[in-house]
Every structure is written in structure tokens, then in C-alpha cells.
Design a protein around this motif. Sequence first.
Motif, mmCIF file in Angstrom:
data_model
loop_
_atom_site.group_PDB
_atom_site.id
_atom_site.type_symbol
_atom_site.label_atom_id
_atom_site.label_comp_id
_atom_site.label_asym_id
_atom_site.label_seq_id
_atom_site.Cartn_x
_atom_site.Cartn_y
_atom_site.Cartn_z
ATOM 1 N N VAL A 1 13.912 1.258 5.133
ATOM 2 C CA VAL A 1 14.509 2.191 4.197
ATOM 3 C C VAL A 1 13.816 3.541 4.336
ATOM 4 C CG1 VAL A 1 12.931 1.499 2.338
ATOM 5 C CG2 VAL A 1 15.112 2.582 1.768
ATOM 6 N N ILE A 2 14.596 4.590 4.214
ATOM 7 C CA ILE A 2 14.032 5.935 4.202
ATOM 8 C C ILE A 2 14.203 6.506 2.796
ATOM 9 C CG2 ILE A 2 14.409 6.380 6.653
ATOM 10 C CD1 ILE A 2 16.894 7.974 5.890
ATOM 11 N N HIS A 3 13.338 7.427 2.444
ATOM 12 C CA HIS A 3 13.442 8.031 1.123
ATOM 13 C C HIS A 3 13.075 9.501 1.179
ATOM 14 C CE1 HIS A 3 9.029 7.348 0.989
ATOM 15 N NE2 HIS A 3 9.047 8.399 0.161
ATOM 16 N N PHE A 4 13.623 10.250 0.240
ATOM 17 C CA PHE A 4 13.306 11.668 0.084
ATOM 18 C C PHE A 4 13.103 11.934 -1.399
ATOM 19 C CE2 PHE A 4 14.806 15.904 -1.139
ATOM 20 C CZ PHE A 4 13.907 16.691 -0.426
ATOM 21 N N ALA A 5 12.090 12.717 -1.712
ATOM 22 C CA ALA A 5 11.808 13.037 -3.114
ATOM 23 C C ALA A 5 11.475 14.516 -3.246
ATOM 24 C CB ALA A 5 10.651 12.189 -3.645
ATOM 25 N N TYR A 6 11.971 15.091 -4.318
ATOM 26 C CA TYR A 6 11.708 16.499 -4.626
ATOM 27 C C TYR A 6 11.365 16.586 -6.107
ATOM 28 C CZ TYR A 6 12.897 21.186 -6.292
ATOM 29 O OH TYR A 6 12.871 22.400 -6.925
ATOM 30 N N GLY A 7 10.385 17.402 -6.426
ATOM 31 C CA GLY A 7 10.017 17.532 -7.830
ATOM 32 C C GLY A 7 9.391 18.872 -8.139
ATOM 33 N N TYR A 8 9.671 19.360 -9.330
ATOM 34 C CA TYR A 8 9.084 20.602 -9.838
ATOM 35 C C TYR A 8 8.221 20.205 -11.028
ATOM 36 C CZ TYR A 8 9.139 25.709 -10.304
ATOM 37 O OH TYR A 8 8.790 27.038 -10.316
ATOM 38 N N PHE A 9 6.907 20.333 -10.867
ATOM 39 C CA PHE A 9 5.974 19.822 -11.873
ATOM 40 C C PHE A 9 5.177 20.979 -12.482
ATOM 41 C CE2 PHE A 9 6.636 16.736 -8.517
ATOM 42 C CZ PHE A 9 6.976 15.590 -9.214
ATOM 43 N N PHE A 10 4.691 20.765 -13.675
ATOM 44 C CA PHE A 10 3.807 21.756 -14.277
ATOM 45 C C PHE A 10 2.665 21.057 -14.990
ATOM 46 C CE2 PHE A 10 6.626 20.789 -17.786
ATOM 47 C CZ PHE A 10 5.818 20.872 -18.901
ATOM 48 N N LYS A 11 1.559 21.778 -15.103
ATOM 49 C CA LYS A 11 0.343 21.238 -15.711
ATOM 50 C C LYS A 11 -0.254 22.286 -16.633
ATOM 51 C CE LYS A 11 -4.392 19.847 -14.442
ATOM 52 N NZ LYS A 11 -5.038 21.070 -14.996
ATOM 53 N N THR A 12 -0.546 21.886 -17.847
ATOM 54 C CA THR A 12 -1.208 22.774 -18.793
ATOM 55 C C THR A 12 -2.656 22.983 -18.370
ATOM 56 O OG1 THR A 12 0.195 21.972 -20.589
ATOM 57 C CG2 THR A 12 -1.823 23.125 -21.207
ATOM 58 N N PRO A 13 -3.138 24.219 -18.296
ATOM 59 C CA PRO A 13 -4.542 24.454 -17.923
ATOM 60 C C PRO A 13 -5.500 23.728 -18.868
ATOM 61 C CG PRO A 13 -3.294 26.508 -17.887
ATOM 62 C CD PRO A 13 -2.402 25.467 -18.506
ATOM 63 N N ASP A 14 -6.701 23.465 -18.385
ATOM 64 C CA ASP A 14 -7.714 22.827 -19.228
ATOM 65 C C ASP A 14 -7.937 23.636 -20.499
ATOM 66 O OD1 ASP A 14 -7.972 20.934 -17.274
ATOM 67 O OD2 ASP A 14 -9.795 21.774 -16.408
ATOM 68 N N PHE A 15 -8.203 22.936 -21.579
ATOM 69 C CA PHE A 15 -8.385 23.607 -22.861
ATOM 70 C C PHE A 15 -9.547 24.604 -22.829
ATOM 71 C CE2 PHE A 15 -6.190 20.343 -25.853
ATOM 72 C CZ PHE A 15 -4.973 20.702 -25.296
ATOM 73 N N SER A 16 -10.557 24.326 -22.014
ATOM 74 C CA SER A 16 -11.688 25.262 -21.933
ATOM 75 C C SER A 16 -11.241 26.616 -21.397
ATOM 76 C CB SER A 16 -12.786 24.682 -21.038
ATOM 77 O OG SER A 16 -12.307 24.477 -19.717
ATOM 78 N N MET A 17 -10.244 26.630 -20.517
ATOM 79 C CA MET A 17 -9.729 27.891 -19.988
ATOM 80 C C MET A 17 -8.814 28.592 -20.990
ATOM 81 S SD MET A 17 -8.842 26.651 -16.120
ATOM 82 C CE MET A 17 -10.028 25.668 -15.186
ATOM 83 N N LEU A 18 -8.297 27.838 -21.924
ATOM 84 C CA LEU A 18 -7.421 28.416 -22.941
ATOM 85 C C LEU A 18 -8.202 28.948 -24.144
ATOM 86 C CD1 LEU A 18 -4.622 25.695 -22.956
ATOM 87 C CD2 LEU A 18 -4.383 28.018 -22.089
ATOM 88 N N PHE A 19 -9.208 28.188 -24.606
ATOM 89 C CA PHE A 19 -9.806 28.490 -25.902
ATOM 90 C C PHE A 19 -11.311 28.733 -25.872
ATOM 91 C CE2 PHE A 19 -6.145 25.589 -26.735
ATOM 92 C CZ PHE A 19 -5.318 26.531 -27.306
#
Length: 360
Positions: free
Chosen positions: A97-115
Motif C-alpha cells: 500500500v502507498i500513502h500520502f499525507a498533508y497537514g497544516y499544524f500549529f503550536k502555541t509557544p512555551d508559556f515562558s516566552m509568552l509571560f
Amino acid sequence: NARIPNNIHEPYIVDPRNPALDSLSREELLNIDWGAISYTDTDSLGNQVDHTYAEYYERFNDQPELANSRGWWKKTKVKSQFSPRAAIAYPISEKGVIHFAYGYFFKTPDFSMLFDETDYKLSETGSNFGIFGNPDLKPETTVSYELGLKQEVALNTRLEVKAYYRDARDYVSSGIPIDLGDGKAYYTYVNKDYSNSRGVIATVYRRFSDLLGGQLDYTYQIAEGANSDPTEEFGAVLAGNEPTRSIIPLDWDQTHSLNGSIFAKYRSWGANTIFQFGSGYPYTPQITNYESQGEVLSNVLIRNSRRKPTTFRMDLKLHRDMNLFGMNGKFYVRIQNLTDRRNQISVYGDSGKADETIEQ
């Protein structure tokens, strides 16, 4: 309820830099109208001239709308993102079997960088302050592509090969210095860094049968970016070095790695071994003998431009099934680091070795 200063050149409400603000109470500072009249004087022609609070900061030439702002603080913006994802698998035979995957992901910065230290406390001494957290940071985004093949190549044996490409943007780094005047500046975290990783992973898996089983994984990858750590730009400024102006190998860029787990059993005896092989991680070279002659070459040597030695480790576990006084059990022997190899994890920048330096 996160907030940031309305005036980037006046972040510390307890001790403002502008002398005209010293006469205002804490409540007046919180609700300040930056376009309001700060003081009035007379020009050379005898005309009365009004000066606003915002006018004091026109010398920085980067806040043209400050006079229209009210309040010491302003609320951060609401962040949203559309993150489409898709995956397709298609059998090419009864065993593959062959497969293809695409994704658009996001990550919240570490809280230390925010506050971290968002009260922007600035002392009277020192010239560079920070790095202060930034509650208005955007999420770090990654776009990922993957194409793979899974195929049975022999009885109880499976081969998997997949290629991937990941593009990461808006990674957090320390920003450019924000001028406070009088030769002083402070730094905050901003979204500006970029990284890219791509590679191929090949896996051979054999289900236990005919006395033997196991799995082998080989990975070839390239991981590049502007900075490996959000504080690297700030550190470069303090050291008097140039900021990053090109894409370089990241600290975790390991070009080749091979991991395996093999287990075998014959009658009452069994064995299991786990091994890890990896090419060297990058490090930044240092040439100290030229520095002693007055030339600082660390400013021109590219960060992470050389490689540490390869690493290898193998662990072995043996066991034997036993029956003692009518009770079934197992006897184990475990050997860690079977080859007694000492991998060089941290190395000197002038030699690239852990046990040798030119300075000694």
C-alpha cells in the motif's frame, strides 16, 4: 486578559523614561492619552507651542499612530488559523500500500516566552534588558508532507519506506533591540525564525518466527534553520557577534541514524539486543590561536559548520527459562553498553573532540 505596552519605548510603568510622566499618578498612567498636551513652551517668535506625550518618542520614528492611542497597555490580538489536513492510502497489491499525507499544524509557544517578566522591569544600571515575554506571539506553524510505501517482501517480513518534508515558520526568536534612549535597549520574543527538515525513513520489520525477529530503522535527514534556540540572537548581540543571516544546520541535525532491535529464542534460551548508531551532530568551531593574535575569527566561522564524532551503543539481554522446585521462572543477564564505547557528546570547539583541546 493578556496585554502589551501601547508604547514600545515606554514599557515599564513603575519608572517611565520620559520625565514628563513622573508627575502622573499610577491611575493617570494607566489611562494616559498619548496625544494629550504634556507641556507648553514659547518659540523664538513668542508663539505658544504645545507638546504632546507622544512627541517625546518621535525621535525613534517607528510609532506614527502613537498620538491616537490611549492607555498604557493594550490587549493582545486574538489568533486563529485554518489548518487543513488530508491523508490518502491506496493498495497497489494484496501485499502493498502507498500513502500520502498533508497537514497544516500549529503550536502555541512555551508559556515562558509568552509571560516571562511581562512587567518589563528595567533597572537603572545596565544597557541591555530582557529577554521579556511577549503575550502577542503568533502560533508556530508547520506544513508537513509525507509519501510512503508499505510492502510485504517476504513471509513475516515488512518493508516501509517514507519520505517527508516539513516547513516551519514563525518560530520564536529574540527580536531586534528596542531603543529606550540613552544607549539602553530591551528585547522581547518575536515570530521570525524559519526551519526546514526533510528526509527518508526506511524500516524493516520481521515478526518473530523461525527463532528470529526484530526491527531495523534507518533515517536520513537534513534539518536546517536560522536558530536552534530562541535566545541565540540575544546571546549573539551580547557577545558582539553578527546575528544569523543564513540557513544553518540545527543542533539536532543528525544526517544518518540506524536503530535496531533483534531478538532470538532457541528452546529455553533467549537473547535481545538493542543498538543505536548515529552520525555526529553539528558544533560550532573555535580557533583560539588566532584570537590570541588579536583577530576574532569566531565572528566569521559559521555556526554548526562542523560535525562531532559518530556515536554507537549496544545493549544485550540474555535469559534462560528455568524450573526450580516445581516453579517456572527466568534467569536474566543484562549488559549495558556492550562494546564499552565512550561516545563524545560535548566537544571542544577547537578540536572537535571531548578529550583534547589546543588550550591544554
